[in-house]
Design a protein around this motif. Structure first.
Motif, PDB file in Angstrom:
ATOM      1  N   SER A 175      -4.291 -24.260  -9.478  1.00 20.53           N
ATOM      2  CA  SER A 175      -3.434 -25.441  -9.359  1.00 20.53           C
ATOM      3  C   SER A 175      -3.736 -26.481 -10.434  1.00 20.53           C
ATOM      4  CB  SER A 175      -3.532 -26.053  -7.963  1.00 20.53           C
ATOM      5  OG  SER A 175      -4.813 -26.565  -7.716  1.00 20.53           O
ATOM      6  N   ILE A 176      -4.999 -26.757 -10.694  1.00 17.32           N
ATOM      7  CA  ILE A 176      -5.321 -27.783 -11.695  1.00 17.32           C
ATOM      8  C   ILE A 176      -5.029 -27.284 -13.108  1.00 17.32           C
ATOM      9  CG2 ILE A 176      -7.781 -27.297 -11.977  1.00 17.32           C
ATOM     10  CD1 ILE A 176      -8.009 -30.496 -11.894  1.00 17.32           C
ATOM     11  N   LEU A 177      -5.274 -26.002 -13.365  1.00 15.30           N
ATOM     12  CA  LEU A 177      -4.980 -25.461 -14.687  1.00 15.30           C
ATOM     13  C   LEU A 177      -3.467 -25.395 -14.929  1.00 15.30           C
ATOM     14  CD1 LEU A 177      -7.651 -22.632 -15.015  1.00 15.30           C
ATOM     15  CD2 LEU A 177      -7.587 -24.826 -16.220  1.00 15.30           C
ATOM     16  N   THR A 178      -2.707 -25.093 -13.889  1.00 18.59           N
ATOM     17  CA  THR A 178      -1.254 -25.076 -14.017  1.00 18.59           C
ATOM     18  C   THR A 178      -0.744 -26.468 -14.368  1.00 18.59           C
ATOM     19  OG1 THR A 178      -1.093 -23.268 -12.431  1.00 18.59           O
ATOM     20  CG2 THR A 178       0.908 -24.528 -12.842  1.00 18.59           C
ATOM     21  N   PHE A 179      -1.246 -27.481 -13.688  1.00 18.73           N
ATOM     22  CA  PHE A 179      -0.839 -28.850 -13.991  1.00 18.73           C
ATOM     23  C   PHE A 179      -1.215 -29.226 -15.418  1.00 18.73           C
ATOM     24  CE2 PHE A 179      -1.931 -33.528 -13.605  1.00 18.73           C
ATOM     25  CZ  PHE A 179      -0.630 -33.956 -13.768  1.00 18.73           C
TER      26      PHE A 179
ATOM     27  N   LEU B 191     -10.747 -31.976 -15.822  1.00 14.83           N
ATOM     28  CA  LEU B 191     -10.913 -32.827 -14.635  1.00 14.83           C
ATOM     29  C   LEU B 191     -11.115 -34.284 -15.032  1.00 14.83           C
ATOM     30  CD1 LEU B 191     -10.784 -32.336 -11.609  1.00 14.83           C
ATOM     31  CD2 LEU B 191     -13.247 -32.539 -11.593  1.00 14.83           C
ATOM     32  N   GLU B 192     -11.755 -34.507 -16.160  1.00 14.29           N
ATOM     33  CA  GLU B 192     -11.909 -35.874 -16.659  1.00 14.29           C
ATOM     34  C   GLU B 192     -10.519 -36.491 -16.897  1.00 14.29           C
ATOM     35  OE1 GLU B 192     -13.365 -38.049 -20.745  1.00 14.29           O
ATOM     36  OE2 GLU B 192     -14.407 -36.229 -20.121  1.00 14.29           O
ATOM     37  N   TRP B 193      -9.630 -35.738 -17.499  1.00 14.05           N
ATOM     38  CA  TRP B 193      -8.271 -36.212 -17.727  1.00 14.05           C
ATOM     39  C   TRP B 193      -7.540 -36.425 -16.414  1.00 14.05           C
ATOM     40  CZ3 TRP B 193      -3.732 -33.311 -16.668  1.00 14.05           C
ATOM     41  CH2 TRP B 193      -2.564 -33.951 -17.025  1.00 14.05           C
TER      42      TRP B 193
ATOM     43  N   ILE C 255     -18.940 -15.662  -9.020  1.00 11.70           N
ATOM     44  CA  ILE C 255     -18.036 -15.929 -10.143  1.00 11.70           C
ATOM     45  C   ILE C 255     -16.839 -16.756  -9.682  1.00 11.70           C
ATOM     46  CG2 ILE C 255     -16.414 -14.846 -11.762  1.00 11.70           C
ATOM     47  CD1 ILE C 255     -18.514 -12.580 -12.049  1.00 11.70           C
ATOM     48  N   CYS C 256     -16.284 -16.395  -8.540  1.00  9.81           N
ATOM     49  CA  CYS C 256     -15.140 -17.139  -7.997  1.00  9.81           C
ATOM     50  C   CYS C 256     -15.513 -18.583  -7.675  1.00  9.81           C
ATOM     51  CB  CYS C 256     -14.599 -16.455  -6.747  1.00  9.81           C
ATOM     52  SG  CYS C 256     -13.788 -14.886  -7.075  1.00  9.81           S
ATOM     53  N   GLN C 257     -16.720 -18.823  -7.258  1.00  8.04           N
ATOM     54  CA  GLN C 257     -17.167 -20.179  -6.943  1.00  8.04           C
ATOM     55  C   GLN C 257     -17.539 -20.961  -8.204  1.00  8.04           C
ATOM     56  OE1 GLN C 257     -17.048 -21.833  -4.136  1.00  8.04           O
ATOM     57  NE2 GLN C 257     -16.597 -20.172  -2.729  1.00  8.04           N
ATOM     58  N   VAL C 258     -17.981 -20.270  -9.233  1.00  9.26           N
ATOM     59  CA  VAL C 258     -18.420 -20.939 -10.458  1.00  9.26           C
ATOM     60  C   VAL C 258     -17.232 -21.421 -11.300  1.00  9.26           C
ATOM     61  CG1 VAL C 258     -19.538 -20.493 -12.691  1.00  9.26           C
ATOM     62  CG2 VAL C 258     -20.688 -19.876 -10.574  1.00  9.26           C
ATOM     63  N   ILE C 259     -16.104 -20.735 -11.238  1.00  2.32           N
ATOM     64  CA  ILE C 259     -14.947 -21.113 -12.050  1.00  2.32           C
ATOM     65  C   ILE C 259     -14.537 -22.570 -11.814  1.00  2.32           C
ATOM     66  CG2 ILE C 259     -12.485 -20.660 -12.448  1.00  2.32           C
ATOM     67  CD1 ILE C 259     -13.171 -17.663 -12.113  1.00  2.32           C
ATOM     68  N   PRO C 260     -14.321 -23.027 -10.577  1.00  2.00           N
ATOM     69  CA  PRO C 260     -13.971 -24.437 -10.408  1.00  2.00           C
ATOM     70  C   PRO C 260     -15.119 -25.392 -10.750  1.00  2.00           C
ATOM     71  CG  PRO C 260     -14.095 -23.367  -8.272  1.00  2.00           C
ATOM     72  CD  PRO C 260     -14.247 -22.305  -9.308  1.00  2.00           C
ATOM     73  N   ILE C 261     -16.346 -24.929 -10.633  1.00  2.00           N
ATOM     74  CA  ILE C 261     -17.478 -25.776 -11.026  1.00  2.00           C
ATOM     75  C   ILE C 261     -17.443 -26.000 -12.529  1.00  2.00           C
ATOM     76  CG2 ILE C 261     -20.006 -25.887 -11.199  1.00  2.00           C
ATOM     77  CD1 ILE C 261     -20.074 -24.402  -8.468  1.00  2.00           C
ATOM     78  N   ILE C 262     -17.119 -24.963 -13.272  1.00  4.27           N
ATOM     79  CA  ILE C 262     -16.985 -25.101 -14.726  1.00  4.27           C
ATOM     80  C   ILE C 262     -15.842 -26.062 -15.051  1.00  4.27           C
ATOM     81  CG2 ILE C 262     -16.333 -23.877 -16.845  1.00  4.27           C
ATOM     82  CD1 ILE C 262     -17.885 -21.442 -15.690  1.00  4.27           C
ATOM     83  N   ILE C 263     -14.714 -25.900 -14.374  1.00  2.00           N
ATOM     84  CA  ILE C 263     -13.577 -26.800 -14.593  1.00  2.00           C
ATOM     85  C   ILE C 263     -13.971 -28.235 -14.266  1.00  2.00           C
ATOM     86  CG2 ILE C 263     -11.267 -27.422 -13.739  1.00  2.00           C
ATOM     87  CD1 ILE C 263     -10.741 -24.400 -13.437  1.00  2.00           C
TER      88      ILE C 263
END
Length: 116
Positions: free
Chosen positions: A22-26, A111-113, A97-105
């Motif tokens: 969702s955040i990457l799509t936005f 996310l700053e933007w 890996i699935c949990q780390v992806i949003p942590i990286i984002i």
């Protein structure tokens, strides 16, 4: 019991991917509209017309991810303890890996933007 825990681990491992998507799509939708990748305060995400569509989705999926992370952590610890003699590393690695992806984002400029 172990089979049930494995199913729940897979389920709670997919929830972070929904937030990430969702955040990457936005972010990339905003980039398409403005012609370049957004940066902090350029433009303010709230100024985009699509913000009203994405904002509730991103916030909802973000909350789900946080809660699912806590449940997932408890399930992983329980699963590791109960199946310590025959541990399924594939399940653990895929779920991490699935949990780390949003942590990286979370630690990127995306996310700053968005949080601007």
């Amino acid at each position: 019991m172990i089979k049930w825990i494995k199913i729940m681990i897979y389920f709670f491992s997919t929830l972070p991917l929904i937030f990430s998507f969702s955040i990457l799509t936005f972010y990339f939708h905003a980039a398409k509209i403005i012609g370049h990748l957004p940066r902090y305060n350029q433009p303010d995400p709230k100024e985009l017309g699509i913000y009203e569509i994405y904002h509730p989705i991103i916030n909802f999926t973000g909350k789900i991810w946080i809660y699912s992370f806590l449940i997932w952590l408890i399930l992983i610890i329980t699963f590791s303890y109960k199946s310590r003699k025959k541990l399924n590393y594939k399940l653990i690695i895929v779920s991490i890996i699935c949990q780390v992806i949003p942590i990286i984002i979370f630690f990127t400029k995306i996310l700053e933007w968005y949080a601007d």
